[in-house]
Design a protein around this motif. Structure first.
Motif, short mmCIF file in Angstrom:
data_model
loop_
_atom_site.label_atom_id
_atom_site.label_comp_id
_atom_site.label_asym_id
_atom_site.label_seq_id
_atom_site.Cartn_x
_atom_site.Cartn_y
_atom_site.Cartn_z
N VAL A 282 -3.36 18.46 8.05
CA VAL A 282 -1.97 19.03 8.46
C VAL A 282 -0.89 17.82 7.89
CG1 VAL A 282 -0.48 19.69 10.33
CG2 VAL A 282 -2.83 19.79 10.54
N LEU A 283 -1.54 16.46 7.89
CA LEU A 283 -0.50 15.55 7.29
C LEU A 283 -0.28 16.05 5.85
CD1 LEU A 283 0.18 12.44 8.25
CD2 LEU A 283 -1.72 12.03 7.05
N LEU A 284 -1.32 16.19 5.22
CA LEU A 284 -1.33 16.88 3.74
C LEU A 284 -0.62 17.71 3.65
CD1 LEU A 284 -2.46 15.89 1.02
CD2 LEU A 284 -4.15 17.38 1.24
N HIS A 285 -0.58 18.67 4.42
CA HIS A 285 -0.01 19.98 4.55
C HIS A 285 1.64 19.71 4.39
CE1 HIS A 285 0.13 24.55 5.39
NE2 HIS A 285 1.14 24.17 5.73
N HIS A 286 2.22 18.87 5.13
CA HIS A 286 3.34 18.40 5.22
C HIS A 286 3.92 17.48 4.02
CE1 HIS A 286 3.12 19.83 9.48
NE2 HIS A 286 4.57 20.15 9.16
N TYR A 287 2.76 17.01 3.40
CA TYR A 287 3.03 16.21 2.07
C TYR A 287 3.58 16.96 1.11
CZ TYR A 287 3.05 11.07 3.17
OH TYR A 287 3.75 9.99 3.24
N MET A 288 3.13 18.11 1.02
CA MET A 288 3.07 19.05 -0.15
C MET A 288 4.52 19.40 -0.49
SD MET A 288 -0.53 20.15 -0.45
CE MET A 288 -0.57 21.00 1.02
N GLY A 289 5.69 19.11 0.35
CA GLY A 289 6.82 19.66 0.17
C GLY A 289 7.16 19.07 -1.29
N GLU A 290 7.86 20.13 -2.06
CA GLU A 290 8.34 19.63 -3.13
C GLU A 290 9.70 20.14 -3.55
OE1 GLU A 290 6.14 20.96 -6.32
OE2 GLU A 290 4.81 22.04 -5.00
N ILE A 291 10.51 19.01 -3.78
CA ILE A 291 11.93 19.53 -4.24
C ILE A 291 11.95 18.83 -5.27
CG2 ILE A 291 14.32 19.32 -3.56
CD1 ILE A 291 13.63 19.32 -0.86
N ASP A 292 12.59 19.70 -6.50
CA ASP A 292 12.61 19.12 -7.87
C ASP A 292 11.35 18.48 -8.32
OD1 ASP A 292 15.09 20.14 -7.61
OD2 ASP A 292 15.93 18.32 -6.94
N GLY A 293 10.15 18.98 -7.56
CA GLY A 293 8.71 18.52 -8.32
C GLY A 293 8.63 17.02 -7.67
N SER A 294 9.39 16.37 -6.78
CA SER A 294 9.02 15.29 -6.09
C SER A 294 8.18 15.47 -5.02
CB SER A 294 10.23 14.38 -6.29
OG SER A 294 10.88 14.52 -4.95
N PHE A 295 7.11 15.01 -4.60
CA PHE A 295 6.42 15.06 -3.48
C PHE A 295 7.13 14.41 -2.39
CE2 PHE A 295 2.92 16.94 -5.78
CZ PHE A 295 2.24 17.44 -4.97
N ARG A 296 6.84 14.93 -1.06
CA ARG A 296 7.36 14.36 0.18
C ARG A 296 8.83 14.06 -0.02
NH1 ARG A 296 6.75 14.37 5.38
NH2 ARG A 296 7.86 12.48 6.44
N ALA A 297 9.67 15.43 -0.45
CA ALA A 297 11.06 15.15 -0.19
C ALA A 297 11.18 16.51 0.61
CB ALA A 297 11.70 15.55 -1.52
N VAL B 283 0.90 -1.14 0.01
CA VAL B 283 -0.10 -0.03 -0.14
C VAL B 283 0.86 1.21 0.16
CG1 VAL B 283 -2.01 1.19 1.25
CG2 VAL B 283 -1.91 -1.15 1.08
N TYR B 284 1.92 1.20 0.81
CA TYR B 284 2.86 2.32 0.85
C TYR B 284 3.41 2.87 -0.66
CZ TYR B 284 6.46 5.59 2.91
OH TYR B 284 7.23 6.46 3.33
N LYS B 285 3.40 1.65 -1.31
CA LYS B 285 4.05 2.22 -2.84
C LYS B 285 3.07 3.43 -3.39
CE LYS B 285 4.96 -1.70 -4.44
NZ LYS B 285 5.61 -2.89 -5.30
N SER B 286 1.68 2.78 -3.27
CA SER B 286 0.86 3.64 -3.81
C SER B 286 0.25 4.98 -2.84
CB SER B 286 -0.38 2.89 -4.41
OG SER B 286 -0.91 2.24 -3.25
N PHE B 287 0.61 4.99 -1.93
CA PHE B 287 0.14 6.03 -1.09
C PHE B 287 0.75 7.44 -1.44
CE2 PHE B 287 0.45 8.58 3.07
CZ PHE B 287 -1.03 8.66 3.39
N GLY B 288 1.91 7.54 -1.89
CA GLY B 288 2.55 8.89 -2.15
C GLY B 288 1.74 9.33 -3.35
N GLN B 289 1.19 8.62 -4.29
CA GLN B 289 0.53 8.88 -5.42
C GLN B 289 -0.75 9.16 -4.79
OE1 GLN B 289 1.70 8.92 -8.29
NE2 GLN B 289 -0.17 9.65 -9.15
N GLU B 290 -1.29 8.55 -3.77
CA GLU B 290 -2.64 9.06 -3.61
C GLU B 290 -2.53 10.58 -2.92
OE1 GLU B 290 -4.51 6.55 -0.65
OE2 GLU B 290 -6.31 7.70 -0.61
N MET B 291 -1.55 10.79 -2.40
CA MET B 291 -1.56 12.11 -1.64
C MET B 291 -1.40 12.97 -2.61
SD MET B 291 -1.93 11.51 1.45
CE MET B 291 -1.27 12.58 2.86
#
Lengths: 533, 513
Positions: free
Chosen positions: A224-239, A124-132
């Motif tokens: 707030v979880l999503l808020h923190h997931y929005m970080g993007e460095i070079d376009g990749s989420f959760r970085a 599930v974790y693999k697709s979770f980032g995509q879902e977020m």
């Protein structure tokens, strides 16, 4: 006396935090003459790197970056001014039973690590980032634009909302409902719908509570979880990344860009209060009595400080004062920064390795996090707190002498309002520091022997040193009733304030806290759009 | 024996649905697993000669408009003034809160002038938003994603209703609705005892404490609803609904437990009873809880996987226990000078005590000092017990469905003891008067009343499970993805408590009104 007499500024920004600097830079870029006034000896506000112990540079407050908007980095040409992000390699979560979970940039390694606890969750974790990322599509336009105000009666705003509605409608019902749930659920409930093993849910859920006075089971934390997931460095989420030179280097880069654009920045220039004339802001009065005039004043301070200190209650409508006072600050976290003689050993994963280059999360179970929260609810710091630990010198060796290290420990919960009162913090500061070190030593047995210097920042200290009211690192709680068009007050979410010519540009306005820069940039754009300067 | 529609469950919602269907010309049978109609509102003789009028205390939620449309007053339903609530206080006089707002404001004002004014201000804010909230509570939730012109029209009407409310109130409503009830009340009141007592109903039987975000929505929805009690309590509502259903030609079968809702080619064809008997109908309207209906009564594999998942995710954990006491005399509270109260709230005296009671269930324990929401129904209706004797109905918060070690007889006894010892602190003569006691844990509530998780509201009242999300997005407007199957119990909008609205609205969805 007034050595600026004759110089007329278009705008004065109070506070050289990252948002204030961003705002100033955007205004200067549009040709406005801007002065930034900073109380402390250096720029950055809470975005700061300081040499607290000789040779050791601490990222005293904010310690990682991921939310800084890419368009701001481009517009202000920050890389040329020294902005460089070193990626964080991994997040390690050690457990009391000696096991550990590693999540890093290699999906396969992460999958294997999670699979030790739950094969189901590993998949599930693999697709979770995509879902977020999918869910983030709703929020993303919102953090790059002023908040839509559904209660507005301005036809243009209604049209904008209708367009937004149409855009949302196009995303499909399922996505829409997921978003509504996301806005209202708790982080644990949200994650439990997807994952089954607590060893994964607990460390993931902490993104939902950082900087809030909520527990991982409190409704509203999924957002707030999503808020923190929005970080993007070079376009990749959760970085998430670590700025070279510490977070203070970001502020330096923005300041350098701003100066190049013509912004004048004065440090050690505390503003005492606004210069009010006929109920309008006409400039500022410095601590030394100097008056500086400008067409507009922009506050980079939090809403409480802005209205209750800078403006002063005597200039405010009592109803407005009432509204501001009930805007909840309530800091809930502290920082412990250490100078270390050598690299500490993580008991579950001894030895030197890339895992020490990333975050070490002390969040062994959901109950653990809830107990930490329960302590705070009743006015005590967590005896066994949640901790987000980083050894920045592993990523950027310039922060400490060769072979030595600095450690940054973000600690939650440390409620500003102790049951003995906030003023009791100086008496409890060291006990709080001890609780942190004792708990962390359970996972790093040799830690205590390596400490050369310890800096403990309680919420009370954050208020005293950095001017964060009640030590709230986000300039106001990120709770549903204090977000979007309600931040900081219903009807005043557009950076403009009820005080004419006074604007707000910091984390207390939409879209909120973190080293994001969006409030500063949006404020400048709004002012320019309204020809306020 | 062809029926047009089968209604599962004869609680207030099931009966209300049946009445509306029958009035629209449908041939309806109601199937009830119990021996009498009523569901949770059935009169329960828990000890020979001693009865409580149903399990639920929140009866002041029945909208007059719905009662009128169902013709309930013609069938004997009468409203009465809500009883005063006595807020007990350790070593203090407590506060007697009259059912009418003005009386309540005066009572509060005697304790604190500031709070008395705040109470008046709060009531006037509630009165101003009440028309809006009442409309929300009396209608099917609007579609989140409008599909048809009708949907757009409904949304537009809602928008217009919003427009009519004063903008200041609207902004305030938007601000306070997602808050936690503790913050909302603390902004207004300085008396901790009052804050705790006012907050308690907003978290009763929910998986949240007063410091949990979103609980203020529960507070606002309750405070804006009706406010009138029922003469004779919940069983009187059931009696009038039953009479109305008979008059409308509804057939009621008790002792008829539905085991399976049958489908053919994805469409509802009828039900199979526990006895094996099959009953045919193209429409089944279930007032059983949504998880039970969709995941147990439907055959596995009937639902698309995505929808099945949606119902699995529905949170339905019971968090409260019911304790019933038979007393050989009145429940006399310390310092009450012989005055008997019909409604009593006992907490620790501070909203944090209520929060601590909630903390327990996070760690799968029940609260050692539970908050007690008490009714003494024999004060208004002495016929529920032998002369001079009384019954006490207690909703005790919090007790988890998932208790560490499970709900053994020993655990049930310990819970009962905890409740008695809290009550005893305020009623010193209590212990000698107890003739019998019944303790219903969430596990008991599940087993005896077919409530998934022992959840009294058929689904937790949380922001993501209210309004357009109740019980789940796909079934929020009563129609499910299975053609012919409708949900119309407390698990659907407007949700729990003693009220027939969800059933009434679900029947409306069946007949296309």
């Amino acid at each position: 006396m007034n050595d600026f007499r004759g110089t007329r500024y278009d705008a004065i920004v109070v506070g050289a935090g990252h948002n204030g600097l961003v705002c100033a830079a955007y205004l200067a870029k549009a040709g406005r003459k801007v002065l930034v006034l900073e109380r402390r000896h250096q720029v950055g506000g809470a975005t700061t790197t300081e040499e607290i112990h000789p040779g050791y540079k601490f990222t005293c407050c904010s310690y990682v970056v991921s939310l800084l908007r890419p368009w701001i980095i481009r517009d202000l040409d920050l890389p040329r001014h020294g902005y460089e992000i070193l990626p964080l390699e991994a997040t390690v979560t050690p457990f009391p039973d000696g096991r550990y979970l590693v999540r890093d940039s290699d999906p396969e390694r992460t999958r294997r690590s999670i699979a030790k606890f739950s094969p189901h969750d590993a998949e599930v974790y693999k697709s979770f980032g995509q879902e977020m990322a999918e869910l983030g599509r709703l929020i993303k336009p919102m953090i790059d634009e002023p908040a839509p105000d559904p209660l507005s009666r301005d036809p243009r705003e209604l049209l904008r909302i209708a367009r937004l509605g149409k855009h949302l409608r196009g995303q499909g019902d399922r996505w829409l409902y997921s978003n509504v749930k996301m806005m209202t659920m708790s982080a644990v409930d949200f994650l439990s719908e997807r994952f089954e093993c607590e060893q994964l849910i607990a460390p993931m859920a902490i993104s939902g509570i950082i900087g809030t006075f909520l527990g991982v089971r409190s409704p509203g934390t999924a957002y707030v979880l999503l808020h923190h997931y929005m970080g993007e460095i070079d376009g990749s989420f959760r970085a998430w990344g670590l700025p070279k030179g510490g977070t203070g280097a970001i502020a330096e880069a923005i300041a350098s860009s701003a100066r190049e654009l013509g912004v004048e920045i004065r440090t050690e220039a505390p503003v005492a209060h606004l210069l009010m004339e006929n109920g309008k802001a006409a400039g500022v009065v410095l601590g030394n009595g100097d008056e500086i005039r400008a067409k507009a004043v922009i506050s980079g301070l939090d809403p409480h400080r802005t209205f209750l200190k800078l403006v002063g209650e005597e200039h405010l409508d009592p109803e407005l004062t009432h509204q501001i006072k009930r805007f909840k600050m309530r800091g809930s976290s502290g920082k412990v920064n250490l100078a270390l003689d050598a690299l500490p050993t993580l008991a579950c994963l001894p030895g030197y390795g890339p895992h020490l280059q990333g975050g070490i999360t002390i969040a062994p179970s959901i109950d653990y996090l809830e107990r930490a929260y329960d302590d705070a609810k009743y006015g005590a710091f967590s005896r066994r707190p949640f901790m987000d630990v980083l050894i920045p010198s592993m990523t950027d060796p310039t922060l400490a002498p060769p072979g030595k290290h600095v450690m940054s420990i973000f600690v939650q919960y440390a409620p500003y309002h102790l049951k003995e009162g906030a003023a009791d913090w100086p008496n409890q500061r060291e006990a709080f520091g001890d609780a942190v070190i004792d708990t962390l030593s359970e996972y790093m047995p040799d830690l205590k022997n390596l400490i050369l210097h310890r800096q403990v920042l309680t919420p009370w200290d954050l208020e005293q040193i950095y001017g964060l009211t009640e030590g709230n690192i986000f300039h106001g709680e990120l709770s549903l009733e204090q977000l979007a068009f309600l931040r900081p007050m219903a009807g005043w979410s557009r950076y403009q304030t009820p005080v004419r010519n006074l604007w707000m540009c910091a984390s207390g306005t939409h879209p909120g806290g973190g080293i994001m820069g969006a409030p500063g940039a949006l404020c400048a754009k709004m002012m320019l759009g309204k020809r306020a300067v | 024996m062809g029926y047009d529609a089968i209604v599962v469950g004869a609680g207030p919602n099931g009966l209300a649905a049946a009445v509306r269907l029958a009035k629209a010309g449908r041939k309806v049978v109601v199937l009830e697993r119990g021996e009498a109609p009523g569901g949770l509102s059935v009169k329960r003789e828990f000890h020979p000669g001693y009865a409580v009028p149903g399990l639920l205390h929140d009866e002041a939620l029945v909208p007059r408009a719905v009662a009128a449309k169902l013709g309930l007053t013609e069938h004997g339903l009468a409203f009465r003034k809500a009883p005063s609530i006595y807020i007990a206080e350790t070593n203090g006089p407590g506060i007697l809160l009259p059912g009418d707002p003005q009386g309540a404001a005066e009572a509060v004002g005697k304790r604190s002038k500031h709070d008395g004014q705040s109470y008046t201000g709060l009531r006037s804010f509630l009165d101003r938003i009440a028309p809006l909230v009442a409309a929300v509570l009396a209608e099917a939730p609007p579609p989140l994603a409008p599909g048809s012109a009708g949907d757009v029209w409904q949304l537009a009407r809602r928008g217009l209703a919003l427009w009519k409310v004063n903008r200041r109130d609207l902004l305030e409503l938007a601000r306070v609705a997602p808050m936690c009830v503790a913050d909302f009340l603390n902004e207004r009141f300085e008396t901790p005892l009052l804050v705790e007592a006012l907050a308690a109903p907003a978290v009763a039987s929910t998986w949240s404490g007063p410091w949990s975000a979103g609980t203020n929505t529960n507070f606002l929805l309750r405070e804006c609803a009706g406010g009138e009690a029922l003469a004779g309590g919940p069983p009187a509502l059931v009696a009038s609904l039953y009479a109305a259903s008979r008059a409308a030609g509804v057939e009621l079968r008790t002792g008829a437990e539905v085991k399976r809702i049958r489908t053919d080619k994805g469409k509802v064809t009828g039900v199979t009873l526990a006895s094996g008997e099959a009953i045919e109908a193209p429409v089944v309207l279930s007032s059983a809880d949504p998880k039970r209906t969709m995941l147990k009564l439907l055959a596995p594999g009937t639902l698309p996987l995505r929808i099945e998942e949606e119902f699995h995710k529905l949170r339905s954990r019971g968090t409260a226990a019911k304790v019933h006491l038979a007393l050989s005399g009145p429940l006399e509270l310390a310092g009450s000078d012989g005055q008997l109260y019909e409604a009593i709230r006992i907490g620790g005296g501070h909203v944090d005590d209520l929060e601590r009671a909630f903390d327990a269930i996070k760690y799968r324990r029940f609260s050692e000092k539970p908050h007690l929401e008490i009714r003494v129904p024999t004060v208004a209706d002495p016929s529920l017990a032998p002369a001079g004797h009384h019954v006490v109905s207690i909703l005790a918060s919090f007790a988890p469905y998932h208790l560490d070690g499970g709900w053994t007889a020993e655990a049930r006894k310990r819970l009962g003891d905890a409740v008695i010892s809290v009550l005893e602190q305020h009623a010193p003569d209590l212990r000698g008067r107890i003739i019998a006691r019944e303790v219903l844990t969430p596990a008991d509530l599940e087993a005896q009343f077919a409530l998934t998780g022992g959840q009294l509201h058929h689904g937790e009242l949380a922001l993501d499970q209210l309004l357009v999300m109740r019980p789940t997005p796909s079934a929020a407007r009563y129609r499910t993805v299975v053609p012919g199957l409708f949900l119309g119990g407390s698990g659907s909008h407007p949700g729990g408590g003693v009220r027939p609205t969800a059933g009434w609205l679900a029947a409306g969805a069946v007949v296309g009104a």
